[in-house]
Motif scaffolding. Structure first.
Motif, PDB file in Angstrom:
ATOM      1  N   ARG A 277       3.481  11.052  -9.344  1.00  6.00           N
ATOM      2  CA  ARG A 277       4.419  11.299  -8.248  1.00  6.00           C
ATOM      3  C   ARG A 277       4.099  10.444  -7.032  1.00  6.00           C
ATOM      4  N   VAL A 278       2.813  10.265  -6.766  1.00  7.30           N
ATOM      5  CA  VAL A 278       2.424   9.391  -5.649  1.00  7.30           C
ATOM      6  C   VAL A 278       2.865   7.964  -5.913  1.00  7.30           C
ATOM      7  N   TYR A 279       2.603   7.479  -7.117  1.00  4.78           N
ATOM      8  CA  TYR A 279       2.982   6.102  -7.471  1.00  4.78           C
ATOM      9  C   TYR A 279       4.489   5.905  -7.362  1.00  4.78           C
ATOM     10  N   ASP A 280       5.244   6.808  -7.954  1.00  3.54           N
ATOM     11  CA  ASP A 280       6.706   6.700  -7.889  1.00  3.54           C
ATOM     12  C   ASP A 280       7.192   6.786  -6.445  1.00  3.54           C
ATOM     13  N   GLY A 281       6.577   7.665  -5.663  1.00  4.20           N
ATOM     14  CA  GLY A 281       6.991   7.826  -4.283  1.00  4.20           C
ATOM     15  C   GLY A 281       6.692   6.601  -3.430  1.00  4.20           C
ATOM     16  N   LEU A 282       5.533   5.974  -3.665  1.00  2.00           N
ATOM     17  CA  LEU A 282       5.191   4.761  -2.926  1.00  2.00           C
ATOM     18  C   LEU A 282       6.184   3.639  -3.245  1.00  2.00           C
ATOM     19  N   VAL A 289       2.516  -1.102  -5.036  1.00  2.00           N
ATOM     20  CA  VAL A 289       1.101  -0.923  -5.376  1.00  2.00           C
ATOM     21  C   VAL A 289       0.952  -1.142  -6.876  1.00  2.00           C
ATOM     22  N   PRO A 290      -0.237  -1.565  -7.337  1.00  2.00           N
ATOM     23  CA  PRO A 290      -0.442  -1.680  -8.784  1.00  2.00           C
ATOM     24  C   PRO A 290      -0.312  -0.315  -9.458  1.00  2.00           C
ATOM     25  N   GLU A 291       0.170  -0.311 -10.686  1.00  2.00           N
ATOM     26  CA  GLU A 291       0.223   0.950 -11.420  1.00  2.00           C
ATOM     27  C   GLU A 291      -1.188   1.524 -11.520  1.00  2.00           C
ATOM     28  N   PRO A 292      -1.418   2.746 -11.042  1.00  2.00           N
ATOM     29  CA  PRO A 292      -2.783   3.283 -11.008  1.00  2.00           C
ATOM     30  C   PRO A 292      -3.206   3.926 -12.320  1.00  2.00           C
ATOM     31  N   HIS A 293      -4.460   3.679 -12.700  1.00  5.30           N
ATOM     32  CA  HIS A 293      -5.015   4.287 -13.901  1.00  5.30           C
ATOM     33  C   HIS A 293      -6.275   5.095 -13.621  1.00  5.30           C
ATOM     34  N   GLY A 294      -6.786   5.032 -12.380  1.00  8.81           N
ATOM     35  CA  GLY A 294      -7.882   5.898 -11.960  1.00  8.81           C
ATOM     36  C   GLY A 294      -7.321   7.066 -11.173  1.00  8.81           C
ATOM     37  N   ARG A 339       2.187  13.903   2.988  1.00  9.45           N
ATOM     38  CA  ARG A 339       1.697  13.105   4.116  1.00  9.45           C
ATOM     39  C   ARG A 339       1.549  11.633   3.740  1.00  9.45           C
ATOM     40  N   LEU A 340       1.014  11.382   2.546  1.00  9.10           N
ATOM     41  CA  LEU A 340       0.829  10.001   2.116  1.00  9.10           C
ATOM     42  C   LEU A 340       2.167   9.288   1.978  1.00  9.10           C
ATOM     43  N   LEU A 341       3.157   9.951   1.406  1.00  9.56           N
ATOM     44  CA  LEU A 341       4.465   9.324   1.237  1.00  9.56           C
ATOM     45  C   LEU A 341       5.163   9.139   2.584  1.00  9.56           C
ATOM     46  N   ARG A 342       4.921  10.048   3.508  1.00  9.25           N
ATOM     47  CA  ARG A 342       5.458   9.867   4.853  1.00  9.25           C
ATOM     48  C   ARG A 342       4.838   8.624   5.501  1.00  9.25           C
ATOM     49  N   SER A 343       3.548   8.460   5.317  1.00  8.24           N
ATOM     50  CA  SER A 343       2.874   7.275   5.840  1.00  8.24           C
ATOM     51  C   SER A 343       3.429   6.006   5.214  1.00  8.24           C
ATOM     52  N   ALA A 344       3.694   6.063   3.902  1.00  3.29           N
ATOM     53  CA  ALA A 344       4.223   4.891   3.222  1.00  3.29           C
ATOM     54  C   ALA A 344       5.542   4.446   3.837  1.00  3.29           C
TER      55      ALA A 344
END
Length: 361
Positions: A277-282, A289-294, A339-344
């Motif tokens: 959800r974070v990745y899609d939201g960013l 951002v690179p697709e995250p795997h960690g 909050r992170l997506l708001r920052s993005a």
């Protein structure tokens, strides 16, 4: 007259932890697992005899890990966190004038570990995508190379190495060079094409596979890492280790974690879903951002890194700042996502150069 110290050590900046956060902010700077400690682990810790030294060989834990990995107990070594095992392996394999090769940017402790051993770091720049440039790494191997470190998922870019890429890379590595596959975030990988170090050990006698209980198993505060490889290599690492470094509470906690592994990995599944959800939201906000795997995402902000970090902090997000390169943000509590997506969205609106840098990697 001052005491004479090794100048390369005196000039070496110490490893610094991720910044702490205030009560109102989320600490997403250390890739910690935000899930609470399992009651079975707490119960196991409570049974520790703190007036006695621990089993220096961590026999019971190594036996469990050997069974899990399908190897003999002598092919497993346990240390006080995977970083301590890295120290031991580098000191066992590389000395003054020898070279240790790794991708960069990668785990920030690598250069310091090499310097302490008296060896020479050979950092090989990542591809613009944040992935290891394995072709360039193979080409950088010389007759002085003693160790190559491959970090997948890579910290801090969260990119991975596929099994096919690793096979092609290992075909170019001399059998006398030790290859350390650092898989600290292995349990967060869902890509079926990703390399799995334990599956590769029989093919490559010069390979060791490094893993940890700090991330997926949530034992960062107790420091337990483990490595699998040829017994003679691990014997050398054991000789370089500080005796009795893995405490009894840590050993008991790790065994208890293995007993409830299914439950702990269910918590990892929750983090993986949150990561998606974070990745899609960013991406939806316009921040590439690179697709995250960690269990973290990477914002390659370049010279705008400090500005991006300040904006994140305004929204109560404390990330790990790599000045001039980017910000790594851990996947944390559910409340951190909004909050992170708001920052993005604010980054995209107010820092167009940071967005362009992230797009270029």
């Amino acid at each position: 007259m001052p005491v004479t110290l090794r100048p390369e050590i005196a000039a070496l900046p110490p490893y610094r932890q991720g910044r702490p956060a205030s009560a109102e902010a989320f600490k997403l700077s250390s890739n910690e697992n935000p899930n609470p400690t399992h009651p079975a682990i707490l119960a196991a810790i409570a049974e520790s005899n703190l007036n006695r030294y621990p089993d220096g060989a961590a026999t019971a834990l190594r036996a469990r890990l050997a069974e899990r990995a399908g190897v003999s107990i002598d092919e497993v070594h346990v240390g006080a966190g995977s970083s301590s095992i890295l120290y031991q392996l580098i000191q066992a394999a590389a000395g003054p004038g020898d070279e240790v090769l790794f991708a960069w940017r990668s785990f920030e402790a690598y250069p310091g570990i090499v310097t302490v051993a008296g060896a020479v770091s050979v950092p090989v720049p990542n591809l613009p995508s944040g992935h290891h440039d394995l072709d360039a790494m193979a080409a950088a191997i010389t007759d002085r190379t003693r160790v190559v470190i491959v970090c997948t998922p890579n910290n801090p870019t969260s990119t991975l190495v596929t099994a096919a890429q690793f096979t092609a890379f290992m075909a170019k590595v001399p059998p006398t060079v030790l290859v350390i596959l650092d898989e600290a975030y292995f349990e967060f990988v869902t890509d079926p094409h990703a390399v799995s170090g334990l599956d590769e050990l029989q093919r490559y006698p010069n390979l060791v596979v490094l893993r940890t209980f700090s991330k997926a198993f949530g034992l960062a505060g107790l420091r337990v890492g483990w490595v699998v490889g040829a017994s003679y290599i691990l014997d050398a690492a054991r000789s370089a280790a500080i005796p009795l470094a893995v405490t009894e509470p840590a050993q008991r906690a790790a065994i208890a974690a293995l007993d409830v592994e299914d439950e702990l990995l269910a918590g990892v599944d929750d983090l993986i879903e949150r990561r998606s959800r974070v990745y899609d939201g960013l991406l939806a906000a316009g921040l590439p951002v690179p697709e995250p795997h960690g269990n973290f995402v990477w914002i390659a902000a370049g010279e705008e890194t400090t500005a991006v970090s300040a904006l994140l902090e305004d929204d109560g997000i404390i990330g790990r700042v790599f000045v001039g390169d980017g910000v790594r943000v851990s996947i944390g509590e559910e409340g951190s996502v909004e909050r992170l997506l708001r920052s993005a969205a604010r980054i995209v609106e107010t820092l167009p150069k940071a967005v362009e840098n992230a797009r270029l990697g």
